[in-house]
Design a protein around this motif. Structure first.
Motif, PDB file in Angstrom:
ATOM      1  N   SER A 101     -10.273  85.217 -33.478  1.00 54.52           N
ATOM      2  CA  SER A 101     -10.623  84.730 -34.200  1.00 54.52           C
ATOM      3  C   SER A 101     -11.074  82.992 -34.725  1.00 54.52           C
ATOM      4  CB  SER A 101      -9.644  84.584 -35.486  1.00 54.52           C
ATOM      5  OG  SER A 101      -8.424  83.897 -35.075  1.00 54.52           O
ATOM      6  N   THR A 102      -9.741  82.727 -33.292  1.00 57.01           N
ATOM      7  CA  THR A 102     -10.954  80.956 -33.127  1.00 57.01           C
ATOM      8  C   THR A 102     -12.108  80.700 -32.849  1.00 57.01           C
ATOM      9  OG1 THR A 102      -9.946  80.271 -31.285  1.00 57.01           O
ATOM     10  CG2 THR A 102      -8.556  80.358 -32.600  1.00 57.01           C
ATOM     11  N   LEU A 103     -12.561  81.637 -32.477  1.00 54.83           N
ATOM     12  CA  LEU A 103     -14.317  81.372 -31.484  1.00 54.83           C
ATOM     13  C   LEU A 103     -15.392  82.126 -32.452  1.00 54.83           C
ATOM     14  CD1 LEU A 103     -13.588  84.121 -28.218  1.00 54.83           C
ATOM     15  CD2 LEU A 103     -13.898  82.013 -28.191  1.00 54.83           C
ATOM     16  N   THR A 104     -15.971  81.137 -32.751  1.00 56.68           N
ATOM     17  CA  THR A 104     -16.977  80.679 -33.584  1.00 56.68           C
ATOM     18  C   THR A 104     -17.861  81.552 -33.709  1.00 56.68           C
ATOM     19  OG1 THR A 104     -17.731  78.119 -33.475  1.00 56.68           O
ATOM     20  CG2 THR A 104     -19.118  79.386 -34.314  1.00 56.68           C
ATOM     21  N   THR A 105     -18.018  82.011 -34.971  1.00 55.82           N
ATOM     22  CA  THR A 105     -18.603  83.947 -34.874  1.00 55.82           C
ATOM     23  C   THR A 105     -20.767  83.175 -35.289  1.00 55.82           C
ATOM     24  OG1 THR A 105     -17.042  85.132 -36.030  1.00 55.82           O
ATOM     25  CG2 THR A 105     -18.622  86.049 -36.737  1.00 55.82           C
ATOM     26  N   THR A 106     -21.398  84.297 -34.620  1.00 55.65           N
ATOM     27  CA  THR A 106     -22.575  83.642 -34.443  1.00 55.65           C
ATOM     28  C   THR A 106     -23.311  85.178 -34.868  1.00 55.65           C
ATOM     29  OG1 THR A 106     -22.928  82.792 -32.731  1.00 55.65           O
ATOM     30  CG2 THR A 106     -25.228  83.327 -33.365  1.00 55.65           C
ATOM     31  N   ARG A 107     -23.683  84.961 -36.370  1.00 59.54           N
ATOM     32  CA  ARG A 107     -24.648  86.346 -36.449  1.00 59.54           C
ATOM     33  C   ARG A 107     -26.113  85.742 -36.635  1.00 59.54           C
ATOM     34  NH1 ARG A 107     -20.257  85.088 -40.189  1.00 59.54           N
ATOM     35  NH2 ARG A 107     -18.863  87.145 -40.405  1.00 59.54           N
ATOM     36  N   GLN A 108     -27.025  87.142 -36.067  1.00 55.82           N
ATOM     37  CA  GLN A 108     -28.745  87.230 -36.443  1.00 55.82           C
ATOM     38  C   GLN A 108     -29.150  87.586 -37.570  1.00 55.82           C
ATOM     39  OE1 GLN A 108     -29.708  85.784 -33.446  1.00 55.82           O
ATOM     40  NE2 GLN A 108     -31.881  87.142 -34.179  1.00 55.82           N
TER      41      GLN A 108
ATOM     42  N   GLN B 123     -26.273  74.978 -40.041  1.00 53.62           N
ATOM     43  CA  GLN B 123     -25.274  75.298 -38.916  1.00 53.62           C
ATOM     44  C   GLN B 123     -26.117  77.048 -38.244  1.00 53.62           C
ATOM     45  OE1 GLN B 123     -22.765  76.697 -42.558  1.00 53.62           O
ATOM     46  NE2 GLN B 123     -21.499  77.800 -41.081  1.00 53.62           N
ATOM     47  N   VAL B 124     -27.814  76.802 -38.789  1.00 51.13           N
ATOM     48  CA  VAL B 124     -28.531  78.161 -38.919  1.00 51.13           C
ATOM     49  C   VAL B 124     -30.119  77.665 -37.698  1.00 51.13           C
ATOM     50  CG1 VAL B 124     -30.362  79.746 -39.919  1.00 51.13           C
ATOM     51  CG2 VAL B 124     -28.180  78.619 -41.084  1.00 51.13           C
TER      52      VAL B 124
ATOM     53  N   ALA C 104     -25.688  84.259 -48.587  1.00 55.31           N
ATOM     54  CA  ALA C 104     -25.217  83.817 -48.509  1.00 55.31           C
ATOM     55  C   ALA C 104     -26.098  82.397 -48.004  1.00 55.31           C
ATOM     56  CB  ALA C 104     -24.802  84.445 -46.054  1.00 55.31           C
ATOM     57  N   ARG C 105     -24.361  81.458 -47.946  1.00 59.27           N
ATOM     58  CA  ARG C 105     -24.827  79.102 -47.714  1.00 59.27           C
ATOM     59  C   ARG C 105     -24.652  79.046 -46.668  1.00 59.27           C
ATOM     60  NH1 ARG C 105     -24.060  76.875 -53.101  1.00 59.27           N
ATOM     61  NH2 ARG C 105     -25.369  77.656 -53.595  1.00 59.27           N
ATOM     62  N   PHE C 106     -25.033  78.544 -45.751  1.00 60.58           N
ATOM     63  CA  PHE C 106     -24.546  77.545 -44.517  1.00 60.58           C
ATOM     64  C   PHE C 106     -25.096  76.738 -44.646  1.00 60.58           C
ATOM     65  CE2 PHE C 106     -25.708  81.980 -43.746  1.00 60.58           C
ATOM     66  CZ  PHE C 106     -24.085  82.591 -42.565  1.00 60.58           C
ATOM     67  N   ALA C 107     -24.295  75.837 -44.534  1.00 64.18           N
ATOM     68  CA  ALA C 107     -24.734  74.236 -43.880  1.00 64.18           C
ATOM     69  C   ALA C 107     -26.271  74.243 -43.078  1.00 64.18           C
ATOM     70  CB  ALA C 107     -23.533  73.249 -42.897  1.00 64.18           C
ATOM     71  N   ALA C 108     -27.681  73.458 -43.819  1.00 62.66           N
ATOM     72  CA  ALA C 108     -28.538  73.983 -42.338  1.00 62.66           C
ATOM     73  C   ALA C 108     -28.325  73.415 -40.658  1.00 62.66           C
ATOM     74  CB  ALA C 108     -29.328  72.665 -43.011  1.00 62.66           C
TER      75      ALA C 108
ATOM     76  N   ARG D 201     -37.463  92.377 -41.172  1.00 62.47           N
ATOM     77  CA  ARG D 201     -38.069  93.955 -40.732  1.00 62.47           C
ATOM     78  C   ARG D 201     -38.427  94.112 -38.950  1.00 62.47           C
ATOM     79  NH1 ARG D 201     -40.782  96.723 -45.215  1.00 62.47           N
ATOM     80  NH2 ARG D 201     -41.269  94.780 -45.658  1.00 62.47           N
ATOM     81  N   CYS D 202     -39.808  93.347 -39.315  1.00 63.88           N
ATOM     82  CA  CYS D 202     -40.188  93.697 -37.861  1.00 63.88           C
ATOM     83  C   CYS D 202     -39.926  92.766 -36.376  1.00 63.88           C
ATOM     84  CB  CYS D 202     -42.648  93.309 -37.959  1.00 63.88           C
ATOM     85  SG  CYS D 202     -42.319  91.581 -37.697  1.00 63.88           S
ATOM     86  N   GLY D 203     -38.824  91.631 -36.639  1.00 64.42           N
ATOM     87  CA  GLY D 203     -38.193  91.236 -35.959  1.00 64.42           C
ATOM     88  C   GLY D 203     -38.744  89.762 -35.225  1.00 64.42           C
ATOM     89  N   GLN D 204     -39.983  89.349 -35.257  1.00 65.17           N
ATOM     90  CA  GLN D 204     -40.390  88.031 -35.631  1.00 65.17           C
ATOM     91  C   GLN D 204     -40.175  87.017 -35.662  1.00 65.17           C
ATOM     92  OE1 GLN D 204     -42.589  85.269 -36.091  1.00 65.17           O
ATOM     93  NE2 GLN D 204     -42.878  86.101 -38.324  1.00 65.17           N
ATOM     94  N   LEU D 205     -39.285  87.205 -37.185  1.00 63.94           N
ATOM     95  CA  LEU D 205     -39.163  86.300 -37.603  1.00 63.94           C
ATOM     96  C   LEU D 205     -37.299  86.331 -38.089  1.00 63.94           C
ATOM     97  CD1 LEU D 205     -39.282  82.633 -39.176  1.00 63.94           C
ATOM     98  CD2 LEU D 205     -39.638  84.607 -41.195  1.00 63.94           C
ATOM     99  N   SER D 206     -36.620  85.719 -36.860  1.00 64.66           N
ATOM    100  CA  SER D 206     -35.281  84.934 -37.055  1.00 64.66           C
ATOM    101  C   SER D 206     -34.356  83.561 -37.642  1.00 64.66           C
ATOM    102  CB  SER D 206     -34.658  86.001 -35.506  1.00 64.66           C
ATOM    103  OG  SER D 206     -35.145  84.670 -35.119  1.00 64.66           O
ATOM    104  N   ALA D 207     -33.088  84.340 -38.088  1.00 69.64           N
ATOM    105  CA  ALA D 207     -32.162  82.639 -38.424  1.00 69.64           C
ATOM    106  C   ALA D 207     -30.944  83.574 -37.445  1.00 69.64           C
ATOM    107  CB  ALA D 207     -32.193  82.778 -39.564  1.00 69.64           C
ATOM    108  N   GLU D 208     -30.286  82.137 -36.639  1.00 68.02           N
ATOM    109  CA  GLU D 208     -29.112  82.621 -35.781  1.00 68.02           C
ATOM    110  C   GLU D 208     -27.885  81.459 -36.506  1.00 68.02           C
ATOM    111  OE1 GLU D 208     -28.821  83.070 -31.384  1.00 68.02           O
ATOM    112  OE2 GLU D 208     -27.850  81.468 -30.964  1.00 68.02           O
ATOM    113  N   CYS D 209     -27.112  82.032 -37.506  1.00 66.91           N
ATOM    114  CA  CYS D 209     -26.688  80.796 -37.718  1.00 66.91           C
ATOM    115  C   CYS D 209     -24.800  81.041 -37.128  1.00 66.91           C
ATOM    116  CB  CYS D 209     -25.530  82.092 -39.342  1.00 66.91           C
ATOM    117  SG  CYS D 209     -27.095  82.544 -40.306  1.00 66.91           S
ATOM    118  N   SER D 210     -24.335  80.318 -36.832  1.00 69.05           N
ATOM    119  CA  SER D 210     -22.689  79.723 -36.728  1.00 69.05           C
ATOM    120  C   SER D 210     -21.699  79.939 -37.538  1.00 69.05           C
ATOM    121  CB  SER D 210     -23.012  78.470 -35.620  1.00 69.05           C
ATOM    122  OG  SER D 210     -24.361  79.108 -34.491  1.00 69.05           O
ATOM    123  N   GLY D 211     -21.025  80.137 -37.198  1.00 69.35           N
ATOM    124  CA  GLY D 211     -19.853  80.245 -37.930  1.00 69.35           C
ATOM    125  C   GLY D 211     -19.973  81.110 -39.878  1.00 69.35           C
TER     126      GLY D 211
END
Lengths: 132, 145
Positions: free
Chosen positions: B9-16, B61-62, B55-59, B20-30
């Motif tokens: 739980s202390t590790l930073t979660t990263t979510r992708q 984080q993304v 979901a709102r992230f600090a800029a 739909r076609c997969g070419q545009l992505s946003a990797e979100c840390s924390g």
């Protein structure tokens, strides 16, 4: 006869549907989550001859797990998908219900892919058929 | 086993998130700083669904990769919101606005994860479709913003 107009956010792409939809459904599958950006998608289907399309669209084709292809038409200026066809409903046109921007649009009677449902979403109602 | 869970739980979660076609992505840390549902008519049109969930992230984080096209909306307040969508498949993958300076907002569906944390705020409920319910004691329900 009820006439309803769906449109993208910028308004250049429109779909006008005459009469009541044949089916209104919610889908919780991952592809619908990615298309909509929401927790689930909700859409209504009409016979193709009940729908009149105006404006420019770009299409994107997806092959479903079933092997069917579905062709989605979205506005190239704002990205909203306004109509799609194919899959297991080749003679029908599906329109994302949100494109009607009408909180009183007829409610869905079918909720599919509930194995992918976010647990915080409830689709209540005795007349809703739920499938996994 | 308990200590393993604590350590994880202390590790930073990263979510992708991606289109739909997969070419545009946003990797979100924390974790996001806010997760909300919005029932307004504009969110309905953007998503095609009954509401938007985001979901709102600090800029910082993304991290965004891929090509996007932007569409700018001026809200009733006069503030602008800039939405970035994939020009190939149409999915909006991130957006930002004057009201949320310093933040990047990612539509929840782009994570394609039914276990994504639940929203704590539900806004513009004056536009809520009657057939959908968002239960939960911890959810704040607001008629407008």
């Amino acid at each position: 006869m009820t006439i309803r107009t769906a449109s993208c956010r910028c308004g250049q792409l429109k779909a006008t549907a005459t009469g009541e939809p044949e089916r209104v459904s919610v889908c919780h599958c991952l592809a619908c989550q990615q298309r909509s950006g929401s927790a689930f998608a909700v859409q209504a289907r009409w016979s193709a001859d009940q729908v009149h399309i105006e404006g420019q669209s770009k299409s994107w084709v997806r092959s479903a797990d079933s092997g069917h292809t579905v062709i989605y038409h979205f506005c190239p200026d704002c990205g909203s998908t306004v109509h799609y066809t194919g899959g297991n409903f080749p003679d029908l046109i599906a329109i994302p219900v949100g494109a009607f921007a009408d909180p009183d649009f007829p409610h869905p009677r079918v909720s599919v892919w509930e194995r992918r449902k976010h647990p915080w979403v409830h689709i209540p109602g005795d007349d809703v058929e739920h499938s996994r | 086993m308990g200590s393993d869970v604590e350590e994880a739980s202390t590790l930073t979660t990263t979510r992708q998130a991606s289109c739909r076609c997969g070419q545009l992505s946003a990797e979100c840390s924390g974790d996001p700083v806010r997760i909300s549902v919005c029932h307004c008519l504009v969110c309905k049109r953007r998503t095609g669904s009954a509401f938007g969930a985001q979901a709102r992230f600090a800029a910082n984080q993304v991290e965004v990769s891929g090509t996007s096209r932007s569409w700018i909306r001026t809200a009733d307040s006069g503030n602008t919101v800039t939405y970035h969508f994939c020009p190939e498949c149409g999915s909006t993958v991130h957006y930002s606005g004057e009201r949320f300076a310093g933040f990047t907002i990612v539509p929840m569906g782009a994570f394609a994860d039914p276990d994504f944390p639940a929203p704590r705020h539900s806004i513009y409920e004056t536009r809520k479709s009657a057939w959908v319910e968002l239960p939960g004691d911890e959810v704040e329900h607001l008629p407008h913003m």
